[in-house]
Write a protein that holds these residues in place. Structure first.
Motif, mmCIF file in Angstrom:
data_model
loop_
_atom_site.group_PDB
_atom_site.id
_atom_site.type_symbol
_atom_site.label_atom_id
_atom_site.label_comp_id
_atom_site.label_asym_id
_atom_site.label_seq_id
_atom_site.Cartn_x
_atom_site.Cartn_y
_atom_site.Cartn_z
ATOM 1 N N ARG A 53 0.800 -1.123 -0.080
ATOM 2 C CA ARG A 53 0.073 -0.082 0.060
ATOM 3 C C ARG A 53 0.753 1.023 -0.223
ATOM 4 O O ARG A 53 0.609 2.162 0.806
ATOM 5 C CB ARG A 53 -0.839 0.240 1.357
ATOM 6 N N ALA A 158 -9.188 -9.200 13.711
ATOM 7 C CA ALA A 158 -9.846 -9.046 12.276
ATOM 8 C C ALA A 158 -11.231 -10.347 12.624
ATOM 9 O O ALA A 158 -10.695 -11.574 13.342
ATOM 10 C CB ALA A 158 -8.965 -9.384 10.520
ATOM 11 N N ASP A 160 -12.330 -13.811 9.925
ATOM 12 C CA ASP A 160 -12.415 -14.073 7.758
ATOM 13 C C ASP A 160 -13.635 -15.084 8.254
ATOM 14 O O ASP A 160 -13.988 -16.057 8.676
ATOM 15 C CB ASP A 160 -11.426 -14.722 8.195
ATOM 16 N N ARG A 192 -8.604 -8.585 -3.965
ATOM 17 C CA ARG A 192 -8.412 -8.074 -2.898
ATOM 18 C C ARG A 192 -7.788 -5.877 -3.208
ATOM 19 O O ARG A 192 -7.283 -6.818 -4.695
ATOM 20 C CB ARG A 192 -7.342 -7.619 -1.295
ATOM 21 N N GLY A 202 -12.526 -11.433 4.669
ATOM 22 C CA GLY A 202 -12.603 -10.280 5.792
ATOM 23 C C GLY A 202 -12.204 -9.354 6.395
ATOM 24 O O GLY A 202 -12.550 -8.436 5.188
ATOM 25 N N GLY A 203 -12.557 -9.005 7.652
ATOM 26 C CA GLY A 203 -12.598 -7.602 7.602
ATOM 27 C C GLY A 203 -12.239 -7.182 9.718
ATOM 28 O O GLY A 203 -11.504 -8.102 9.883
ATOM 29 N N MET A 204 -11.478 -5.981 9.438
ATOM 30 C CA MET A 204 -11.389 -5.316 10.641
ATOM 31 C C MET A 204 -12.797 -5.388 11.552
ATOM 32 O O MET A 204 -13.771 -5.088 10.717
ATOM 33 C CB MET A 204 -10.380 -3.876 10.868
ATOM 34 N N VAL A 257 -1.385 -13.693 12.231
ATOM 35 C CA VAL A 257 -1.621 -13.801 10.708
ATOM 36 C C VAL A 257 -0.700 -12.419 9.770
ATOM 37 O O VAL A 257 -0.186 -11.834 10.486
ATOM 38 C CB VAL A 257 -3.164 -12.809 10.250
ATOM 39 N N ASP A 259 0.109 -10.871 7.584
ATOM 40 C CA ASP A 259 -0.499 -9.710 6.780
ATOM 41 C C ASP A 259 1.048 -8.830 6.451
ATOM 42 O O ASP A 259 1.945 -8.310 7.275
ATOM 43 C CB ASP A 259 -1.129 -9.617 7.732
ATOM 44 N N ARG A 261 0.759 -6.096 6.330
ATOM 45 C CA ARG A 261 1.534 -4.824 6.821
ATOM 46 C C ARG A 261 2.053 -4.936 8.094
ATOM 47 O O ARG A 261 2.392 -3.952 9.068
ATOM 48 C CB ARG A 261 -0.750 -4.251 6.836
ATOM 49 N N MET A 268 -1.381 -8.572 12.366
ATOM 50 C CA MET A 268 -2.905 -8.536 12.536
ATOM 51 C C MET A 268 -3.474 -10.176 13.321
ATOM 52 O O MET A 268 -1.847 -10.653 13.450
ATOM 53 C CB MET A 268 -3.265 -9.052 10.544
ATOM 54 N N THR A 270 -6.394 -12.646 13.482
ATOM 55 C CA THR A 270 -7.753 -12.942 13.207
ATOM 56 C C THR A 270 -8.143 -14.111 13.676
ATOM 57 O O THR A 270 -8.113 -14.691 14.794
ATOM 58 C CB THR A 270 -8.026 -13.200 11.659
ATOM 59 N N TYR A 309 -3.591 -14.429 -0.057
ATOM 60 C CA TYR A 309 -3.436 -13.187 0.468
ATOM 61 C C TYR A 309 -2.813 -14.088 2.042
ATOM 62 O O TYR A 309 -3.799 -14.444 2.738
ATOM 63 C CB TYR A 309 -4.306 -12.154 1.358
ATOM 64 N N HIS A 312 -3.866 -16.954 4.203
ATOM 65 C CA HIS A 312 -5.217 -17.363 4.699
ATOM 66 C C HIS A 312 -5.555 -18.420 3.624
ATOM 67 O O HIS A 312 -6.253 -19.878 4.106
ATOM 68 C CB HIS A 312 -6.412 -16.368 3.159
HETATM 69 C C1 RP5 Z 1 -6.421 -10.161 7.686
HETATM 70 O O1 RP5 Z 1 -6.843 -8.817 6.562
HETATM 71 C C2 RP5 Z 1 -7.291 -10.752 7.973
HETATM 72 O O2 RP5 Z 1 -7.164 -12.147 7.758
HETATM 73 C C3 RP5 Z 1 -8.299 -10.396 7.021
HETATM 74 O O3 RP5 Z 1 -9.087 -11.309 6.084
HETATM 75 C C4 RP5 Z 1 -8.053 -9.055 6.845
HETATM 76 C C5 RP5 Z 1 -8.400 -7.722 7.271
HETATM 77 O O4 RP5 Z 1 -7.461 -6.520 6.413
HETATM 78 P P1 RP5 Z 1 -8.938 -5.838 5.312
HETATM 79 O O5 RP5 Z 1 -9.637 -6.021 4.383
HETATM 80 O O6 RP5 Z 1 -9.554 -5.194 6.208
HETATM 81 O O7 RP5 Z 1 -8.047 -4.848 5.014
HETATM 82 O O8 RP5 Z 1 -4.525 -9.695 7.905
#
Ligand code: RP5
Length: 327
Positions: A53, A158, A160, A192, A202-204, A257, A259, A261, A268, A270, A309, A312
């Motif tokens: 990003r 997050a 999922d 994504r 998934g999401g926060m 995760v 992730d 970021r 992160m 989840t 990603y 996952h």
């Molecule tokens: C991953 O980011 C989690 O497993 C989830 O799928 C996702 C959440 O972040 P956003 O998709 O909201 O950016 O770590």
């Protein structure tokens, strides 16, 4: 990354209480190992080096400092000079839910390792360490300090939802994979917008939200965009989904995760749930469409051949194992 969860040895419902436990994996996707990622192409550098990003008009590209595999754990000594990076958006946010930085503002006190008024700051991996007034990533060095694009120091939670059905042929018979001779599952997959990778929708977890609500909200926002459905049918479908999400589901995973970021101070975590419609009764019949952070949404075959990603793929492998399906 492939070894990530198999080395994880984390049992659901448990929280570990060591600062640096060798059962916690080292991460791969949120780090620059300095090695070529695709071993067949010697010239390629690690794809994880480039911080996801970044490189936009507003935010210059950031490259992570190299952290070789044997220097990831904090207990190993390393002449380490990580890059400091918190995105302008996070830095300048005035939202109550986004942390202020206690390293630069000594009046900021954050109830680390607790479920506070706004969010749950506890980690699935037990008590994390606070170093220099901020949390230390339990999976080791990442090459970046600060929060990157994440709103919270410490764990950013997050959820999922892994929605699955059996793949069926024109005669409605379950498809058997020619190599493994196992039935093939399909899951609701998204593309994504940010990294252009396939992912679970998934999401926060939002401010004071329950994980069960996040699962439904994210599934809804990212995959249920019904341009052609009338209001009555839409409400009926949403009621079915609500019922299945609230009354069914197997918890597949909870924890860290890998992730892209993640940083040394923010990461992160989840909770992943599987909602399986084995008899084509409800979820299996949904025509999914991309919405929100998803460029597109579709049913996709479960199998080790699809790169996904963050962590996952590991979650989906667990799902395949539970249903004795092809992977
Ligand atoms: C991953 O980011 C989690 O497993 C989830 O799928 C996702 C959440 O972040 P956003 O998709 O909201 O950016 O770590």
């Amino acid at each position: 990354m492939g070894q990530f969860l198999s080395r994880f040895n984390i049992h659901l419902h448990t929280r570990m209480h060591q600062y640096e436990n060798n059962l916690i994996p080292i991460h791969y996707k949120c780090r620059n190992c300095g090695m070529p990622c695709d071993k067949s192409k010697s010239e390629t550098t690690c794809v994880n080096a480039k911080y996801t990003r970044t490189g936009t008009k507003e935010q210059p590209l950031v490259n992570r400092t190299v952290v070789p595999d044997n220097k990831v754990r904090w207990s190993t000594s390393y002449d380490y000079h990580p890059v400091e990076f918190t995105s302008e958006k996070v830095k300048n946010s005035t939202k109550e839910y986004v942390d202020r930085d206690p390293r630069f503002d000594l009046s900021v006190t954050i109830p680390w390792n607790q479920d506070d008024r706004l969010c749950d700051r506890r980690s699935y991996h037990g008590i994390y360490k606070i170093v220099g007034r901020v949390p230390q990533n339990p999976c080791g060095r990442t090459g970046i300090t600060g929060r990157g694009h994440l709103g919270h120091f410490g764990p950013n939670h997050a959820a999922d939802p892994i929605v699955t059905r059996w793949k069926r042929d024109a005669n409605n018979e379950i498809v058997i994979h020619p190599t493994t001779r196992k039935p093939v599952l399909q899951f609701v997959c998204i593309l994504r917008k940010d990294t252009r990778e396939y992912a679970i929708p998934g999401g926060m977890v939002e401010k004071k939200e329950k994980v069960t609500d996040t699962l439904q909200r994210e599934f809804h926002e990212e995959t249920l965009n019904f341009p052609d459905m009338n209001e009555r049918d839409k409400q009926k479908l949403l009621a079915t989904i609500k019922d299945v999400f609230e009354n069914g589901g197997i918890r597949i995973y909870c924890g860290y995760v890998d992730d892209p970021r993640n940083t040394d101070n923010s990461w992160m975590e989840t909770t992943a749930y599987n909602f399986h419609d084995g008899s084509n009764e409800h979820l299996a019949l949904i025509n999914v469409h991309g919405g929100s952070d998803a460029l597109s949404a579709f049913w996709h075959d479960l199998g080790s051949e699809t790169p996904l990603y963050a962590s996952h793929a590991e979650f989906l492998k667990n799902v395949a194992d539970i249903h004795l399906a092809h992977w």
